[in-house]
Design a protein around this motif. Structure first.
Motif, PDB file in Angstrom:
ATOM      1  N   GLY A 197       1.123  -1.412   0.119  1.00  0.00           N
ATOM      2  CA  GLY A 197      -0.282   0.465  -0.310  1.00  0.00           C
ATOM      3  C   GLY A 197       0.760   0.733   0.276  1.00  0.00           C
ATOM      4  O   GLY A 197       0.376   2.046   0.548  1.00  0.00           O
ATOM      5  N   ALA A 198       2.351   1.215  -0.422  1.00  0.00           N
ATOM      6  CA  ALA A 198       2.428   2.196  -0.100  1.00  0.00           C
ATOM      7  C   ALA A 198       3.081   2.469  -1.465  1.00  0.00           C
ATOM      8  O   ALA A 198       2.740   2.052  -2.597  1.00  0.00           O
ATOM      9  CB  ALA A 198       4.519   1.954   0.420  1.00  0.00           C
ATOM     10  N   THR A 199       2.895   4.088  -1.932  1.00  0.00           N
ATOM     11  CA  THR A 199       3.237   4.943  -2.683  1.00  0.00           C
ATOM     12  C   THR A 199       3.877   6.021  -3.569  1.00  0.00           C
ATOM     13  O   THR A 199       5.119   6.187  -2.469  1.00  0.00           O
ATOM     14  CB  THR A 199       1.699   5.615  -3.146  1.00  0.00           C
ATOM     15  N   PHE A 200       4.815   5.293  -4.299  1.00  0.00           N
ATOM     16  CA  PHE A 200       5.602   6.483  -5.079  1.00  0.00           C
ATOM     17  C   PHE A 200       5.524   7.513  -5.917  1.00  0.00           C
ATOM     18  O   PHE A 200       4.741   7.905  -6.437  1.00  0.00           O
ATOM     19  CB  PHE A 200       6.562   5.727  -5.795  1.00  0.00           C
ATOM     20  N   SER A 201       6.468   8.781  -4.891  1.00  0.00           N
ATOM     21  CA  SER A 201       5.393  10.072  -6.260  1.00  0.00           C
ATOM     22  C   SER A 201       7.211  10.412  -6.756  1.00  0.00           C
ATOM     23  O   SER A 201       7.023  10.949  -7.696  1.00  0.00           O
ATOM     24  CB  SER A 201       6.802  10.899  -4.924  1.00  0.00           C
ATOM     25  N   SER A 202       7.867   9.299  -7.211  1.00  0.00           N
ATOM     26  CA  SER A 202       9.278   9.539  -8.237  1.00  0.00           C
ATOM     27  C   SER A 202       9.414   7.776  -8.531  1.00  0.00           C
ATOM     28  O   SER A 202       9.785   7.131  -7.677  1.00  0.00           O
ATOM     29  CB  SER A 202      10.114  10.320  -7.844  1.00  0.00           C
ATOM     30  N   LEU A 203      10.091   7.483  -9.440  1.00  0.00           N
ATOM     31  CA  LEU A 203      10.592   5.785  -9.764  1.00  0.00           C
ATOM     32  C   LEU A 203      11.902   6.190 -10.926  1.00  0.00           C
ATOM     33  O   LEU A 203      12.461   7.510 -11.126  1.00  0.00           O
ATOM     34  CB  LEU A 203      10.099   5.426 -10.829  1.00  0.00           C
ATOM     35  N   TYR A 204      13.329   5.378 -10.865  1.00  0.00           N
ATOM     36  CA  TYR A 204      14.984   5.558 -10.512  1.00  0.00           C
ATOM     37  C   TYR A 204      14.156   4.662 -12.402  1.00  0.00           C
ATOM     38  O   TYR A 204      14.080   4.017 -12.322  1.00  0.00           O
ATOM     39  CB  TYR A 204      15.246   4.958  -9.806  1.00  0.00           C
ATOM     40  N   ASN A 205      15.296   5.677 -13.213  1.00  0.00           N
ATOM     41  CA  ASN A 205      15.047   5.251 -14.457  1.00  0.00           C
ATOM     42  C   ASN A 205      16.129   4.118 -14.210  1.00  0.00           C
ATOM     43  O   ASN A 205      17.073   4.192 -13.514  1.00  0.00           O
ATOM     44  CB  ASN A 205      14.796   6.440 -14.940  1.00  0.00           C
ATOM     45  N   CYS A 206      16.545   4.227 -15.563  1.00  0.00           N
ATOM     46  CA  CYS A 206      17.824   3.585 -16.212  1.00  0.00           C
ATOM     47  C   CYS A 206      19.580   3.636 -15.757  1.00  0.00           C
ATOM     48  O   CYS A 206      20.200   3.039 -15.599  1.00  0.00           O
ATOM     49  CB  CYS A 206      17.833   2.560 -17.032  1.00  0.00           C
ATOM     50  N   GLN A 207      19.237   5.127 -16.258  1.00  0.00           N
ATOM     51  CA  GLN A 207      20.994   5.781 -15.494  1.00  0.00           C
ATOM     52  C   GLN A 207      20.364   6.254 -14.070  1.00  0.00           C
ATOM     53  O   GLN A 207      21.604   6.615 -13.509  1.00  0.00           O
ATOM     54  CB  GLN A 207      21.069   7.303 -15.909  1.00  0.00           C
ATOM     55  N   GLY A 208      19.549   5.634 -13.408  1.00  0.00           N
ATOM     56  CA  GLY A 208      19.631   5.520 -12.041  1.00  0.00           C
ATOM     57  C   GLY A 208      19.376   6.758 -10.937  1.00  0.00           C
ATOM     58  O   GLY A 208      19.574   7.113  -9.748  1.00  0.00           O
ATOM     59  N   THR A 209      19.008   7.532 -11.853  1.00  0.00           N
ATOM     60  CA  THR A 209      17.811   9.191 -11.094  1.00  0.00           C
ATOM     61  C   THR A 209      16.548   8.809 -11.089  1.00  0.00           C
ATOM     62  O   THR A 209      15.694   8.176 -11.710  1.00  0.00           O
ATOM     63  CB  THR A 209      18.057  10.433 -12.299  1.00  0.00           C
ATOM     64  N   PRO A 210      16.219   9.562 -10.173  1.00  0.00           N
ATOM     65  CA  PRO A 210      15.153   9.467  -9.928  1.00  0.00           C
ATOM     66  C   PRO A 210      14.292  10.265 -10.727  1.00  0.00           C
ATOM     67  O   PRO A 210      14.167  11.790 -10.907  1.00  0.00           O
ATOM     68  CB  PRO A 210      14.333   9.881  -8.108  1.00  0.00           C
ATOM     69  N   VAL A 211      13.007   9.761 -11.415  1.00  0.00           N
ATOM     70  CA  VAL A 211      11.762  10.890 -11.744  1.00  0.00           C
ATOM     71  C   VAL A 211      10.830  11.377 -11.306  1.00  0.00           C
ATOM     72  O   VAL A 211      10.441  10.344 -11.337  1.00  0.00           O
ATOM     73  CB  VAL A 211      12.341  10.029 -13.520  1.00  0.00           C
ATOM     74  N   SER A 212      10.037  12.663 -11.171  1.00  0.00           N
ATOM     75  CA  SER A 212       9.116  12.552 -10.956  1.00  0.00           C
ATOM     76  C   SER A 212       7.600  11.754 -11.505  1.00  0.00           C
ATOM     77  O   SER A 212       8.209  12.412 -13.010  1.00  0.00           O
ATOM     78  CB  SER A 212       9.280  13.577 -10.438  1.00  0.00           C
ATOM     79  N   ILE A 213       6.745  11.303 -11.257  1.00  0.00           N
ATOM     80  CA  ILE A 213       5.677  11.212 -11.679  1.00  0.00           C
ATOM     81  C   ILE A 213       4.323  11.913 -10.758  1.00  0.00           C
ATOM     82  O   ILE A 213       3.281  11.158 -11.304  1.00  0.00           O
ATOM     83  CB  ILE A 213       5.454   9.782 -11.600  1.00  0.00           C
TER      84      ILE A 213
END
Length: 350
Positions: free
Chosen positions: A179-195
Motif C-alpha cells: 500500500g506504499a505509493t511512490f512520488s518518483s521512480l528510478y530510471n535506467c540511469q539511476g536518477t529519480p524521475v517525478s511522476i
C-alpha cells in the motif's frame, strides 16, 4: 499600533495564499479555450465576451441545434467572470461550443468549448533498439525497463496562457503490495524521475517528457518483487473534487498489476508460491471443525437453551425451595424460642 497593522497585513497575506493556489495560471480562460466539466475558479478574460462599441455581452448561450445567428438558444447562463465553475448542473449534457450572448451569438462568436474529461494509462516495455511494445496488464520480469503512456483529452489545460511547469498536473500513482505509493521512480540511469504533476502536451503522452524512454528500471534493488498497481488521477482546478472519482474521467482504470520476479521461473513459482493456499486448506478444515462443534453445540443449544433455562430455573427453584420448605420451620423455631424467652422473663419477674 504598528504591531496591530503588522498582524492585519500578515493575515491578508495568509488569506491570499489560501484563495490563490499555486496553479492559478491554469485557470486563465481566453476566447475559444477548452474547459472541462468539473473545473472551478476559472477566470473568463474579456475576450471571451463579444464587444460591439460600448456594449459587451455578459451571458453564455448553448445551442443544441439550429443556427445561433437566427435561432433562440437552448440554454443561457450569466457566469461569474472571476470565479467561473463548469458545473454539472449547467453543463452536463451540454458539452460543445458555447457562444457569447446575446450579440456574440448573432455574429457566430464562440466563447468557450466545454468537454467531458477522459483519462487512461498504458505501460510500455522499453527497448533502446526501437522494439518497445505495449505490455499493459502483462507480467513483468524484474529488470524490465518500463515507460507509462498517458492517454487523455486534458492536455489543453496545460497550454493555457501563463501556464508553467510548476502549476500542477496529472498525478501517476504507483502502489506496491503493502500500500506504499511512490512520488518518483528510478530510471535506467539511476536518477529519480517525478511522476507527480505531469503536464501532457498531447492525447497520447509518454512520461516524463513526451518520448518513449526508460522511466522505471524495475531491476533497481529498491523495488522488491511483488505486485504494483498503477493509475492516474487529475484534480487540476478541482475536477476530481467536483465530479468525484469517476473511472475513465478523473481517475484512470488501474493498469492491472505488475508482478516482478528474478527470473521467469521464479515468476511461475510465485504464482504457485501463495503458500497460503496449502496453509489455508488446513485452516479452513480447522475452522470447519470448530464450526461443526459449534453447530453440534448449537443444535443442543436450541434444545439445551430451554433445558438450560429450565436448569437454570430449577437450581434457582431447588435452591429456593429448600429455603421455602425450611423457612416455615425456621420461623416456627424462632417464634418458639422467642416464646420460651418470654415465658422465662415473665417467670423471672414473678
Amino acid at each position: 499600533m504598528k504591531r496591530k497593522l503588522f498582524i492585519v497585513f500578515f493575515a491578508l497575506i495568509c488569506t491570499a495564499f489560501i484563495l490563490y493556489p499555486a496553479s492559478a495560471a491554469l485557470n486563465q480562460i481566453n476566447k475559444g479555450d477548452t474547459v472541462f466539466l468539473g473545473e472551478q475558479g476559472l477566470v473568463l478574460n474579456s475576450d471571451v465576451f463579444y464587444t460591439s462599441g460600448n456594449e459587451t455581452d455578459t451571458q453564455l448561450a448553448y445551442y443544441s441545434s439550429g443556427n445561433p445567428a437566427t435561432d433562440s438558444p437552448s440554454y443561457t447562463i450569466t457566469p461569474d467572470k472571476n470565479s467561473f465553475i463548469v458545473s454539472q448542473a449547467d453543463f452536463s449534457g451540454r458539452e460543445g461550443i458555447w457562444y457569447s450572448y446575446p450579440d456574440g451569438a448573432k455574429n457566430g462568436y464562440s466563447a468557450i468549448n466545454v468537454v467531458y474529461p477522459n483519462i487512461a494509462m498504458k505501460i510500455y516495455s522499453y527497448r533502446p533498439g526501437g522494439e518497445s511494445f505495449d505490455i499493459t496488464g502483462g507480467k513483468i520480469v524484474s529488470g524490465e525497463m518500463l515507460d507509462f503512456r498517458l492517454d487523455s483529452n486534458l492536455y489543453p489545460i496545460f497550454s493555457r496562457d501563463g501556464a508553467t511547469s510548476s502549476d500542477g498536473g496529472i498525478d501517476i500513482i504507483v502502489e506496491d503490495k503493502d500500500g506504499a505509493t511512490f512520488s518518483s521512480l528510478y530510471n535506467c540511469q539511476g536518477t529519480p524521475v517525478s511522476i507527480k504533476g505531469v503536464q501532457p502536451e498531447n492525447s497520447a503522452y509518454f512520461l516524463p517528457s513526451g518520448t518513449l524512454t526508460c522511466l522505471w528500471d524495475t531491476g533497481n534493488s529498491l523495488y522488491s518483487s511483488g505486485e504494483y498497481t498503477i493509475w492516474a488521477e487529475c484534480d487540476v482546478n478541482g475536477i476530481l473534487d467536483n465530479l468525484g472519482r469517476i473511472t475513465g474521467a478523473t481517475v484512470s482504470s488501474p493498469v492491472g498489476t505488475v508482478q516482478e520476479s528474478e527470473t521467469l521461473d521464479t515468476g511461475i513459482t510465485q504464482t504457485q508460491t501463495p503458500t497460503p493456499t496449502p496453509v489455508v486448506t488446513p485452516v479452513s478444515q480447522i475452522t470447519q471443525t470448530p464450526k461443526r462443534t459449534l453447530t453440534a453445540t448449537k443444535t443442543p443449544t436450541t434444545q439445551v437453551t430451554e433445558t438450560t433455562q429450565a436448569k437454570t430455573q430449577s437450581p434457582a427453584e431447588t435452591s429456593a425451595s429448600p429455603e421455602t420448605t425450611q423457612s416455615p420451620a425456621g420461623i416456627i423455631s424462632v417464634l418458639f424460642a422467642l416464646g420460651l424467652a418470654g415465658v422465662y422473663l415473665s417467670y423471672r419477674k414473678e
